[in-house]
Motif scaffolding. Structure first.
Motif, PDB file in Angstrom:
ATOM      1  N   ASP A  71       0.814  -1.213   0.000  1.00  0.00           N
ATOM      2  CA  ASP A  71       0.000   0.000   0.000  1.00  0.00           C
ATOM      3  C   ASP A  71       0.850   1.267   0.000  1.00  0.00           C
ATOM      4  OD1 ASP A  71      -2.335  -1.397  -0.012  1.00  0.00           O
ATOM      5  OD2 ASP A  71      -2.581  -1.391   2.160  1.00  0.00           O
ATOM      6  N   VAL A  72       2.142   1.132  -0.191  1.00  0.00           N
ATOM      7  CA  VAL A  72       3.040   2.286  -0.108  1.00  0.00           C
ATOM      8  C   VAL A  72       3.482   2.711  -1.496  1.00  0.00           C
ATOM      9  CG1 VAL A  72       5.221   3.140   0.810  1.00  0.00           C
ATOM     10  CG2 VAL A  72       3.855   1.533   2.155  1.00  0.00           C
ATOM     11  N   MET A  73       3.467   4.027  -1.743  1.00  0.00           N
ATOM     12  CA  MET A  73       4.005   4.577  -2.974  1.00  0.00           C
ATOM     13  C   MET A  73       4.945   5.726  -2.630  1.00  0.00           C
ATOM     14  SD  MET A  73       2.116   6.431  -6.181  1.00  0.00           S
ATOM     15  CE  MET A  73       1.747   7.860  -5.161  1.00  0.00           C
ATOM     16  N   LEU A  74       6.119   5.722  -3.213  1.00  0.00           N
ATOM     17  CA  LEU A  74       7.096   6.780  -2.999  1.00  0.00           C
ATOM     18  C   LEU A  74       7.178   7.670  -4.230  1.00  0.00           C
ATOM     19  CD1 LEU A  74      10.006   4.806  -1.309  1.00  0.00           C
ATOM     20  CD2 LEU A  74       8.028   5.893  -0.242  1.00  0.00           C
ATOM     21  N   ARG A  75       7.416   8.948  -4.015  1.00  0.00           N
ATOM     22  CA  ARG A  75       7.574   9.893  -5.109  1.00  0.00           C
ATOM     23  C   ARG A  75       8.900  10.627  -4.953  1.00  0.00           C
ATOM     24  NH1 ARG A  75       2.490  13.701  -5.593  1.00  0.00           N
ATOM     25  NH2 ARG A  75       2.876  14.009  -3.365  1.00  0.00           N
ATOM     26  N   GLN A  76       9.673  10.638  -6.019  1.00  0.00           N
ATOM     27  CA  GLN A  76      10.944  11.353  -5.963  1.00  0.00           C
ATOM     28  C   GLN A  76      11.272  12.004  -7.293  1.00  0.00           C
ATOM     29  OE1 GLN A  76      14.712   8.834  -6.261  1.00  0.00           O
ATOM     30  NE2 GLN A  76      13.361   7.376  -5.220  1.00  0.00           N
ATOM     31  N   ILE A  77      11.980  13.122  -7.199  1.00  0.00           N
ATOM     32  CA  ILE A  77      12.494  13.850  -8.359  1.00  0.00           C
ATOM     33  C   ILE A  77      14.011  13.727  -8.347  1.00  0.00           C
ATOM     34  CG2 ILE A  77      12.825  16.136  -9.387  1.00  0.00           C
ATOM     35  CD1 ILE A  77      10.075  16.918  -8.327  1.00  0.00           C
ATOM     36  N   LEU A  78      14.579  13.422  -9.510  1.00  0.00           N
ATOM     37  CA  LEU A  78      16.025  13.340  -9.647  1.00  0.00           C
ATOM     38  C   LEU A  78      16.462  14.353 -10.690  1.00  0.00           C
ATOM     39  CD1 LEU A  78      18.705  12.054  -8.957  1.00  0.00           C
ATOM     40  CD2 LEU A  78      18.210  10.219 -10.590  1.00  0.00           C
ATOM     41  N   LEU A  79      17.173  15.377 -10.240  1.00  0.00           N
ATOM     42  CA  LEU A  79      17.651  16.453 -11.104  1.00  0.00           C
ATOM     43  C   LEU A  79      19.069  16.144 -11.572  1.00  0.00           C
ATOM     44  CD1 LEU A  79      17.586  19.397 -12.266  1.00  0.00           C
ATOM     45  CD2 LEU A  79      18.364  20.156  -9.997  1.00  0.00           C
ATOM     46  N   ILE A  80      19.289  16.234 -12.889  1.00  0.00           N
ATOM     47  CA  ILE A  80      20.599  15.971 -13.484  1.00  0.00           C
ATOM     48  C   ILE A  80      21.047  17.229 -14.218  1.00  0.00           C
ATOM     49  CG2 ILE A  80      21.917  14.467 -15.026  1.00  0.00           C
ATOM     50  CD1 ILE A  80      19.509  12.465 -14.686  1.00  0.00           C
ATOM     51  N   THR A  81      22.155  17.828 -13.804  1.00  0.00           N
ATOM     52  CA  THR A  81      22.567  19.099 -14.376  1.00  0.00           C
ATOM     53  C   THR A  81      24.075  19.286 -14.278  1.00  0.00           C
ATOM     54  OG1 THR A  81      22.246  21.517 -14.255  1.00  0.00           O
ATOM     55  CG2 THR A  81      22.219  20.295 -12.174  1.00  0.00           C
ATOM     56  N   ASP A  82      24.621  20.154 -15.126  1.00  0.00           N
ATOM     57  CA  ASP A  82      26.036  20.503 -15.015  1.00  0.00           C
ATOM     58  C   ASP A  82      26.222  21.997 -14.795  1.00  0.00           C
ATOM     59  OD1 ASP A  82      25.452  21.652 -17.465  1.00  0.00           O
ATOM     60  OD2 ASP A  82      27.276  20.932 -18.444  1.00  0.00           O
ATOM     61  N   GLY A  83      25.132  22.703 -14.504  1.00  0.00           N
ATOM     62  CA  GLY A  83      25.234  24.151 -14.357  1.00  0.00           C
ATOM     63  C   GLY A  83      24.375  24.686 -13.241  1.00  0.00           C
ATOM     64  N   CYS A  84      24.382  25.997 -13.134  1.00  0.00           N
ATOM     65  CA  CYS A  84      23.642  26.689 -12.080  1.00  0.00           C
ATOM     66  C   CYS A  84      22.442  27.397 -12.694  1.00  0.00           C
ATOM     67  CB  CYS A  84      24.564  27.706 -11.400  1.00  0.00           C
ATOM     68  SG  CYS A  84      23.864  28.482  -9.937  1.00  0.00           S
ATOM     69  N   SER A  85      21.342  27.395 -11.993  1.00  0.00           N
ATOM     70  CA  SER A  85      20.137  28.074 -12.467  1.00  0.00           C
ATOM     71  C   SER A  85      20.424  29.558 -12.662  1.00  0.00           C
ATOM     72  CB  SER A  85      19.006  27.893 -11.452  1.00  0.00           C
ATOM     73  OG  SER A  85      17.864  28.626 -11.829  1.00  0.00           O
ATOM     74  N   ASN A  86      19.923  30.121 -13.752  1.00  0.00           N
ATOM     75  CA  ASN A  86      20.173  31.539 -14.002  1.00  0.00           C
ATOM     76  C   ASN A  86      18.926  32.309 -14.433  1.00  0.00           C
ATOM     77  OD1 ASN A  86      19.830  30.699 -16.661  1.00  0.00           O
ATOM     78  ND2 ASN A  86      22.017  30.711 -17.117  1.00  0.00           N
ATOM     79  N   ILE A  87      17.760  31.676 -14.322  1.00  0.00           N
ATOM     80  CA  ILE A  87      16.529  32.381 -14.685  1.00  0.00           C
ATOM     81  C   ILE A  87      15.347  31.664 -14.046  1.00  0.00           C
ATOM     82  CG2 ILE A  87      16.141  31.051 -16.804  1.00  0.00           C
ATOM     83  CD1 ILE A  87      15.101  33.613 -18.106  1.00  0.00           C
ATOM     84  N   GLY A  88      14.319  32.446 -13.670  1.00  0.00           N
ATOM     85  CA  GLY A  88      13.092  31.849 -13.175  1.00  0.00           C
ATOM     86  C   GLY A  88      13.050  31.644 -11.673  1.00  0.00           C
ATOM     87  N   THR A  89      12.083  30.865 -11.244  1.00  0.00           N
ATOM     88  CA  THR A  89      11.822  30.603  -9.830  1.00  0.00           C
ATOM     89  C   THR A  89      13.036  29.993  -9.128  1.00  0.00           C
ATOM     90  OG1 THR A  89       9.555  30.114 -10.487  1.00  0.00           O
ATOM     91  CG2 THR A  89      10.181  29.502  -8.253  1.00  0.00           C
ATOM     92  N   ASP A  90      13.210  30.332  -7.860  1.00  0.00           N
ATOM     93  CA  ASP A  90      14.301  29.775  -7.062  1.00  0.00           C
ATOM     94  C   ASP A  90      14.116  28.265  -6.928  1.00  0.00           C
ATOM     95  OD1 ASP A  90      16.226  29.109  -5.242  1.00  0.00           O
ATOM     96  OD2 ASP A  90      15.366  30.257  -3.578  1.00  0.00           O
ATOM     97  N   PRO A  91      15.057  27.450  -7.435  1.00  0.00           N
ATOM     98  CA  PRO A  91      14.888  25.994  -7.368  1.00  0.00           C
ATOM     99  C   PRO A  91      14.906  25.449  -5.948  1.00  0.00           C
ATOM    100  CG  PRO A  91      17.083  26.559  -8.159  1.00  0.00           C
ATOM    101  CD  PRO A  91      16.296  27.833  -8.131  1.00  0.00           C
ATOM    102  N   VAL A  92      15.582  26.131  -5.034  1.00  0.00           N
ATOM    103  CA  VAL A  92      15.611  25.676  -3.644  1.00  0.00           C
ATOM    104  C   VAL A  92      14.220  25.787  -3.029  1.00  0.00           C
ATOM    105  CG1 VAL A  92      16.615  26.055  -1.363  1.00  0.00           C
ATOM    106  CG2 VAL A  92      18.037  26.311  -3.409  1.00  0.00           C
ATOM    107  N   TYR A  93      13.542  26.882  -3.326  1.00  0.00           N
ATOM    108  CA  TYR A  93      12.177  27.069  -2.822  1.00  0.00           C
ATOM    109  C   TYR A  93      11.246  26.011  -3.403  1.00  0.00           C
ATOM    110  CZ  TYR A  93       7.485  29.009  -2.360  1.00  0.00           C
ATOM    111  OH  TYR A  93       6.162  29.170  -2.095  1.00  0.00           O
ATOM    112  N   VAL A  94      11.383  25.723  -4.700  1.00  0.00           N
ATOM    113  CA  VAL A  94      10.533  24.706  -5.328  1.00  0.00           C
ATOM    114  C   VAL A  94      10.778  23.338  -4.693  1.00  0.00           C
ATOM    115  CG1 VAL A  94       9.907  23.552  -7.478  1.00  0.00           C
ATOM    116  CG2 VAL A  94      10.492  25.986  -7.499  1.00  0.00           C
TER     117      VAL A  94
END
Length: 248
Positions: free
Chosen positions: A4-27
């Motif tokens: 009855d258990v379901m897990l949800r996860q996001i895996l971000l793959i990147t080689d750079g730093c965010s430079n536009i838009g919403t703060d990713p830490v807040y998201v």
């Protein structure tokens, strides 16, 4: 125990730093508050990760309750599978400790060594049985061009690993920036593997990490949540008996 258990996860793959838009830490923090774990794999090879990017990756993972690993492309495949597996273990461990505190007033650390071993084995087994929704958020900006073959192979290996599990899984893929000028897009891969679809992506421009994570959260919210509702309904009546089987 984990049916009855379901897990949800996001895996971000990147080689750079965010430079536009919403703060990713807040998201990432918002996602974690909604029961979604956010982990980050930062790629070093010929990228613009730098100290600022490293700090951002670590802060995103910390806010998202997940893991952060900074690797070279040669280690990407192993790391992607390890982070996915370890994140499931950590999340299941939190579930177990919550139940133990409700039943016995303390978590796993206070159990006798032999019982801790049994609970640890139960958690390890759970990672193979639990249902998993995972969103891969892939940076496909210009600096990632030479890394895409490695990303494709790593995702293919992850696909094989997910297929070998007993539990069900659903994969959502978000790439950023989008091919048509949008910040990010949900990738459709009907008729092809996730790896091949992602590996064919080519883009350029800015690095809107925050908007990409936000799109991933929204995509995850659109997936069915029946299992989660069963957890809430059954936890009081079922989980206590199941956990006592391991700790008594």
């Amino acid at each position: 125990m984990w049916t009855d258990v379901m897990l949800r996860q996001i895996l971000l793959i990147t080689d750079g730093c965010s430079n536009i838009g919403t703060d990713p830490v807040y998201v990432a923090q918002t996602a974690h508050e909604q029961g979604i774990t956010v982990s980050v794999i930062g790629i070093l090879d010929d990228g613009a990760l730098g100290e600022q990017g490293r700090r951002e990756a670590e802060n995103i993972a910390q806010a998202g309750g997940g893991m952060c690993r900074i690797v070279r492309t040669s280690d990407l495949s192993h790391t992607m599978q390890m982070v996915t597996q370890r994140t499931m273990q950590l999340t299941l461990q939190q579930v177990v400790n919550k139940e133990l505190r409700q039943i016995m007033g303390h978590d796993q650390d206070a159990l006798p060594p032999d019982v801790r071993t049994k609970v640890a084995r139960m958690v390890e087994t759970g990672t193979e049985e639990v249902d998993l929704h995972i969103a891969l958020v892939v940076d496909v900006s210009a600096s990632m061009t030479n890394k895409m073959p490695s990303v494709r192979e790593a995702i293919r290996d992850l696909e094989f690993g997910l297929l070998a599990r007993g539990g069900k899984h659903h994969v959502v893929v978000v790439t950023y920036p989008g091919l048509s000028g949008e910040d990010a897009q949900v990738l459709r891969f009907e008729g092809s593997s996730v790896a091949d679809a992602v590996g064919a992506m080519r883009a350029g421009g800015n690095t809107p990490t925050g908007p990409a994570l936000l799109l991933a959260v929204r995509a995850m919210q659109d997936l069915p949540l029946q299992n989660q509702s069963r957890i809430k309904r059954n936890s009081a009546e079922d989980e206590e008996g199941r956990m006592r089987h391991y700790v008594v």
